[in-house]
Design a protein around this motif. Sequence first.
Motif, PDB file in Angstrom:
ATOM      1  N   ALA A   4      -3.121   9.183   7.582  1.00 58.04           N
ATOM      2  CA  ALA A   4      -2.175   9.830   6.661  1.00 58.04           C
ATOM      3  C   ALA A   4      -0.761   9.794   7.238  1.00 58.04           C
ATOM      4  O   ALA A   4      -0.582   9.890   8.449  1.00 58.04           O
ATOM      5  N   MET A  63       0.837  -1.201   0.000  1.00 53.19           N
ATOM      6  CA  MET A  63       0.000   0.000   0.000  1.00 53.19           C
ATOM      7  C   MET A  63       0.875   1.256   0.000  1.00 53.19           C
ATOM      8  O   MET A  63       1.833   1.350   0.767  1.00 53.19           O
ATOM      9  N   LYS A  64       0.531   2.181  -0.879  1.00 50.15           N
ATOM     10  CA  LYS A  64       1.307   3.426  -0.911  1.00 50.15           C
ATOM     11  C   LYS A  64       0.980   4.259   0.327  1.00 50.15           C
ATOM     12  O   LYS A  64      -0.168   4.297   0.766  1.00 50.15           O
ATOM     13  N   GLU A  71      -9.182  12.293   7.941  1.00 52.39           N
ATOM     14  CA  GLU A  71      -8.113  12.085   6.963  1.00 52.39           C
ATOM     15  C   GLU A  71      -6.749  11.967   7.652  1.00 52.39           C
ATOM     16  O   GLU A  71      -5.887  11.208   7.213  1.00 52.39           O
ATOM     17  N   LYS A  83      -0.156   7.306   2.515  1.00 51.17           N
ATOM     18  CA  LYS A  83      -1.191   8.299   2.195  1.00 51.17           C
ATOM     19  C   LYS A  83      -0.763   9.723   2.572  1.00 51.17           C
ATOM     20  O   LYS A  83      -0.237   9.967   3.652  1.00 51.17           O
ATOM     21  N   ARG A 141       1.416  11.550  -7.025  1.00 54.08           N
ATOM     22  CA  ARG A 141       0.508  10.412  -7.178  1.00 54.08           C
ATOM     23  C   ARG A 141       1.243   9.136  -7.604  1.00 54.08           C
ATOM     24  O   ARG A 141       0.784   8.035  -7.344  1.00 54.08           O
ATOM     25  N   GLU A 142       2.390   9.303  -8.285  1.00 51.82           N
ATOM     26  CA  GLU A 142       3.148   8.108  -8.701  1.00 51.82           C
ATOM     27  C   GLU A 142       3.640   7.312  -7.495  1.00 51.82           C
ATOM     28  O   GLU A 142       3.734   6.092  -7.548  1.00 51.82           O
ATOM     29  N   LYS A 143       3.965   8.019  -6.414  1.00 48.47           N
ATOM     30  CA  LYS A 143       4.559   7.340  -5.267  1.00 48.47           C
ATOM     31  C   LYS A 143       3.605   7.169  -4.101  1.00 48.47           C
ATOM     32  O   LYS A 143       3.817   6.312  -3.248  1.00 48.47           O
ATOM     33  N   PHE A 144       2.611   8.049  -4.041  1.00 42.59           N
ATOM     34  CA  PHE A 144       1.768   8.068  -2.843  1.00 42.59           C
ATOM     35  C   PHE A 144       0.287   8.021  -3.196  1.00 42.59           C
ATOM     36  O   PHE A 144      -0.105   8.321  -4.318  1.00 42.59           O
ATOM     37  N   ASP A 145      -0.472   7.641  -2.180  1.00 41.96           N
ATOM     38  CA  ASP A 145      -1.921   7.686  -2.295  1.00 41.96           C
ATOM     39  C   ASP A 145      -2.323   9.121  -1.900  1.00 41.96           C
ATOM     40  O   ASP A 145      -2.362   9.452  -0.723  1.00 41.96           O
ATOM     41  N   VAL A 146      -2.542   9.958  -2.907  1.00 41.16           N
ATOM     42  CA  VAL A 146      -2.769  11.382  -2.646  1.00 41.16           C
ATOM     43  C   VAL A 146      -4.253  11.677  -2.523  1.00 41.16           C
ATOM     44  O   VAL A 146      -5.020  11.434  -3.452  1.00 41.16           O
ATOM     45  N   ARG A 147      -4.652  12.155  -1.366  1.00 40.17           N
ATOM     46  CA  ARG A 147      -6.034  12.605  -1.152  1.00 40.17           C
ATOM     47  C   ARG A 147      -6.005  14.109  -1.013  1.00 40.17           C
ATOM     48  O   ARG A 147      -5.062  14.662  -0.470  1.00 40.17           O
TER      49      ARG A 147
END
Length: 320
Positions: free
Chosen positions: A47, A1-2, A43, A4, A20-26
């Motif tokens: 995170a 899982m990346k 959130e 967050k 976004r390539e490396k992380f789960d970006v919210r």
Amino acid sequence: MKPKIFITRMMDEQVAAPLREKFDVRMWESETEPVPRTVLLKEAADAEALWTVISDRIDREIIEAGKKLRIIANMAVGFNNIDIEAAKEHDVVVTNTPDVLTETTADLTFALLLSTARQLTVAESELRKGNWKSWSPMQYTGMDAGGATIGIVGMGRIGEAVARRAKGFNMTVLYHNRNRKPDAEAAYGFEYRELDDLLKEADFVVLLTPYTKETAGLIGARELALMKKTAVLINVSRGGIVDEAALYNALKDHTIWAAGLDVFETEPVPLENPLLTLPNVTVLPHIGSASIRTRLAMMKLNAQAMVDVLEGREPENRVE
Ligand code: GLV
Ligand code: GLV
């Protein structure tokens, strides 16, 4: 899982896409509405990184909710919106975005100084309202900046950049700071003053000190009373450095001439704030660093700080 990342405002995709390539970006998908507290708490809970802006209050509750939190990257030079003690206790790195905004903020400071001194916003709005009926000798007259004495309270990077601009206007530059700046004194002829003396001597008092326990309410009724009747106060740091009720009285009673404010005790400024009723106040919505280039540079710094910490490197602009 990346891991967050939570970003509390909508950010430009040119900044978000590489993350976004490396992380789960919210992201809180609004550029204008602040993230609600309940969403932020939720959130933050899972995170590893929080991207914050100055209107986000990152207190102990948020930091303690963030069980996995490793970094809070604040997209600002100031970080009084973050509980640094709580971050330290929980080994959460805090970073800011200095340097890239120095010249931009100094430009805005000078623009606000000139605008307030020459009543530019009053004059412009009179023209737009159709009230410019004739040229008249003393209409819209203000104060001269050229050759005047400027007193800078808080001689950090931005203070020095303002002082250099002031030299171009042939101003005498006084400053007050926790530490003397012998190099700047020697190089540019800036003169150190105790705060009271600076307030008595300056035609323009410019506040650029960070907001801390020591500077909260630094300029109150006593300090305003020391200023010249013709003096102009400029605040581009944090609203809480000035006692707004005392400032209102000083401006209303004309014990000082005018004020230019980019920051307020409560932001966004409620329209009921009595300062907004006074013609001798120029107001701006906290836009010190707001040039396109600088805001993008601040975003890049913030993104890099997150990448560095999440990949185990020391970030460039660690404040804690
Ligand atoms: C803005 O106020 C900042 O601290 O960058
Ligand atoms: C810090 O507040 C600075 O002047 O850069």
